[in-house]
Design a protein around this motif. Structure first.
Motif, short mmCIF file in Angstrom:
data_model
loop_
_atom_site.label_atom_id
_atom_site.label_comp_id
_atom_site.label_asym_id
_atom_site.label_seq_id
_atom_site.Cartn_x
_atom_site.Cartn_y
_atom_site.Cartn_z
N GLY A 389 0.78 -1.23 0.00
CA GLY A 389 0.00 0.00 0.00
C GLY A 389 0.81 1.28 0.00
N GLU A 390 2.01 1.26 -0.62
CA GLU A 390 2.85 2.46 -0.60
C GLU A 390 2.25 3.56 -1.48
N ARG A 391 2.53 4.79 -1.09
CA ARG A 391 2.11 5.96 -1.86
C ARG A 391 3.25 6.47 -2.74
N LEU A 392 2.91 7.35 -3.68
CA LEU A 392 3.91 7.84 -4.63
C LEU A 392 5.04 8.61 -3.96
N VAL A 393 4.79 9.22 -2.81
CA VAL A 393 5.87 9.96 -2.14
C VAL A 393 7.02 9.03 -1.78
#
Length: 598
Positions: A389-393
């Motif tokens: 579930g990682e985000r683009l940041v």
């Protein structure tokens, strides 16, 4: 098929007066049906034509009840307007006319003013928790919040796509009146509210329709979730059309987002539903109907629907930002910059083009208005369907993400962001449920098996580290730190969003109607220049470079520049070079030489 109510009864418990309620259940496989009230009273229902069972009672709002099938099986109302607790509890009679609306004159806002903020209600603290965030979202420049599905699902934690009682708001989020208060409050802040609805399947736990209404499903057609819903039957059509009308008119949602309509096995149900909704909408009221549709059926966007979530645009941008090219990103691994250019200029990337699987996908879309496409860098799917579930940041250089965010918020397409994007939230958004027993084990194992095809997860020990969807910790880890937002209020991401959304409101809102693409030029690897003719004949230009290296370009005069993603005061060495990791937004007057060129 005629555009009229398709069956004689509205599904579920309908209030006919202060002390009179009609119960109607379509149960063609049942021999007898009764309403069983929580106080022990049993009310026999009369068998009507075409498999309907109907009864009237002098019960009031708040009355709890179940249906009893053939004296053996007790089930909740499949069209329950509320549940006492979970999907297996009693249903509750609701009076939708009793709520005292404060914003009764609200008519909505035009679609081209949409700036959408997608949220998971449970992670924000239920309906009341979402309401607490509305003032800051409105101040930021958001004009619409979009709720992930809220239909009653098993347990207290779920994305919402496993709902089994589509008419009942999830009890863990709040009551029907608390949901109405959220919408009422949003309207008071000038915010629209969109609801994500799931009409392509029911969840695996708590759905009893197959035991007394087998005709609800097609056993010759299958979806990823099981037998397809049989939309050929008028009773089934009316079940879902009635649901859409309830959300829009009883709860006063401003729009609906229809999940995965490519899994709806019927050639004209969607058009029928759109026509019924439009016919029921009073003159002057704005209602938005959006699709998620892998088939890229552009014709639907001229048949009652306003827009489609543009996965093509996201996928091309994600590949350019991260370099990832496995799974569905493989379709965007080649000629990625050209695919982004096609998206910005024409809407869909796949417009009948052949995929790597040798299948033609999509329909021509270049004739459609830019607002027919909802563009996003992140949403619940694109974050949550990652293993962790990682985000683009966490996945790409910050300057590149700033440039892509500038494109997102300044494009004439409709921008959508996911909760937490506006301050660069680092908390993951993971897949979570609250199943038990064998179903929980099956979901856990299935989740981990999804990633076997990825090179990074060939090691079974690494797959075991993928979060358990049913663990409460998975849900808690996905909660953005809203309570800490104060420390981000003047941070670089908030400043970026605030500046761009102010620019969009000031310069684009009144110019977007009637705008059209003037084409997109590929400047180099990961770099494009896109132009649109706006309503007043001015030209809106975005020069984008998601690569680290500068590229040759023909930039507009400096006096036309409105925004540089690198920040105020960042120098441009010349008008013929676009620096790396840069997005430049320009507004060119109608009488300027650059505006005359098409």
């Amino acid at each position: 098929m005629a555009d009229q109510q398709l069956v004689p009864w509205a599904h579920g418990a309908t209030r006919l007066g202060d002390d009179l309620t009609r119960f109607a259940l379509w149960a063609p496989d049942a021999k007898r049906v009764s309403v069983v009230f929580d106080d022990g009273e049993v009310l026999a229902m009369s068998a009507e034509a075409d498999g309907w069972y109907v009864a009237e009672s002098d019960c009031s709002a708040g009355t709890a009840y179940r249906y009893e099938i053939d004296g053996e099986l007790q089930v909740p109302d499949p069209a329950s307007r509320a549940q006492q607790s979970d999907v297996h509890s009693a249903s509750v009679v609701v009076d939708h006319q009793s709520y005292p609306w404060r914003q009764a004159q609200w008519q909505g806002r035009p679609w081209h003013e949409a700036v959408i903020y997608e949220v998971h209600v449970g992670l924000m603290g239920g309906f009341e928790g979402v309401a607490k965030q509305l003032p800051r979202l409105a101040a930021l420049g958001i004009t619409a919040i979009e709720l992930m599905p809220i239909a009653e699902f098993p347990g207290d934690r779920n994305w919402g796509y496993d709902g089994v009682l589509p008419y009942a708001p999830e009890h863990a989020y709040g009551t029907p009146d608390q949901l109405k208060a959220l919408i009422d409050t949003a309207h008071g802040h000038g915010l629209m509210v969109i609801l994500d609805v799931v009409y392509n399947h029911f969840g695996p736990d708590g759905n009893f329709l197959g035991q007394y209404a087998k005709g609800f499903f097609r056993h010759d057609k299958h979806t990823p979730w099981g037998d397809a819903i049989d939309f050929r039957r008028p009773q089934v059509r009316e079940f879902f059309i009635g649901n859409a009308l309830m959300w829009l008119f009883d709860y006063r949602f401003d729009g609906l987002r229809f999940d995965a309509v490519h899994a709806i096995e019927d050639p004209d149900f969607l058009q029928e539903m759109a026509r019924r909704i439009r016919k029921a909408t009073p003159s002057g009221r704005h209602i938005w109907l959006n699709l998620e549709n892998e088939h890229n059926e552009a014709h639907l966007l001229q048949q009652g629907f306003d827009a489609q979530w543009n996965d093509d645009g996201h996928n091309a941008l994600h590949v350019l930002l991260t370099g990832e090219h496995e799974a569905y990103y493989a379709e965007y691994a080649e000629d990625t910059t050209a695919k982004l250019a096609r998206c910005l200029g024409e809407g869909f990337v796949y417009q009948g083009h052949t995929t790597t699987q040798g299948v033609a996908r999509g329909e021509p879309s270049g004739h459609l208005h830019p607002s027919s496409f909802v563009l996003f860098l992140q949403n619940h799917d694109q974050i949550g369907n990652r293993a962790f579930g990682e985000r683009l940041v966490q996945l790409c250089p910050e300057p590149a993400l700033r440039a892509a965010t500038t494109l997102l918020l300044a494009s004439p397409m409709i921008p959508l962001m996911f909760m937490g994007d506006e301050w660069g939230a680092s908390e993951p958004f993971q897949f979570f449920t609250s199943f038990h027993g064998e179903l929980a084990e099956a979901v856990r194992n299935g989740r981990r098996a999804e990633f076997k095809a990825f090179n990074a997860f060939q090691d079974p020990h690494l797959r075991e580290k993928i979060p358990d969807p049913n663990a409460p910790a998975t849900f808690e880890a996905s909660r953005p730190a809203f309570e800490d937002f104060a420390k981000h209020q003047r941070g670089p991401w908030v400043e970026l969003y605030l500046h761009l959304l102010t620019l969009r409101r000031r310069e684009l809102f009144h110019r977007l109607a009637g705008s059209r693409s003037l084409g997109v030029t590929v400047l180099g690897d990961k770099a494009v220049s896109a132009k649109w003719r706006l309503r007043d004949a001015t030209v809106w230009q975005i020069d984008l470079n998601l690569g680290e290296q500068p590229v040759p370009a023909q930039l507009p005069f400096e006096t036309y520049h409105l925004f540089d993603s690198r920040g105020p005061g960042a120098p441009l060495e010349s008008s013929s070079v676009l620096p790396g990791y840069t997005a430049l937004v320009s507004l060119i007057p109608a009488d300027a030489p650059e505006a005359a060129h098409e």
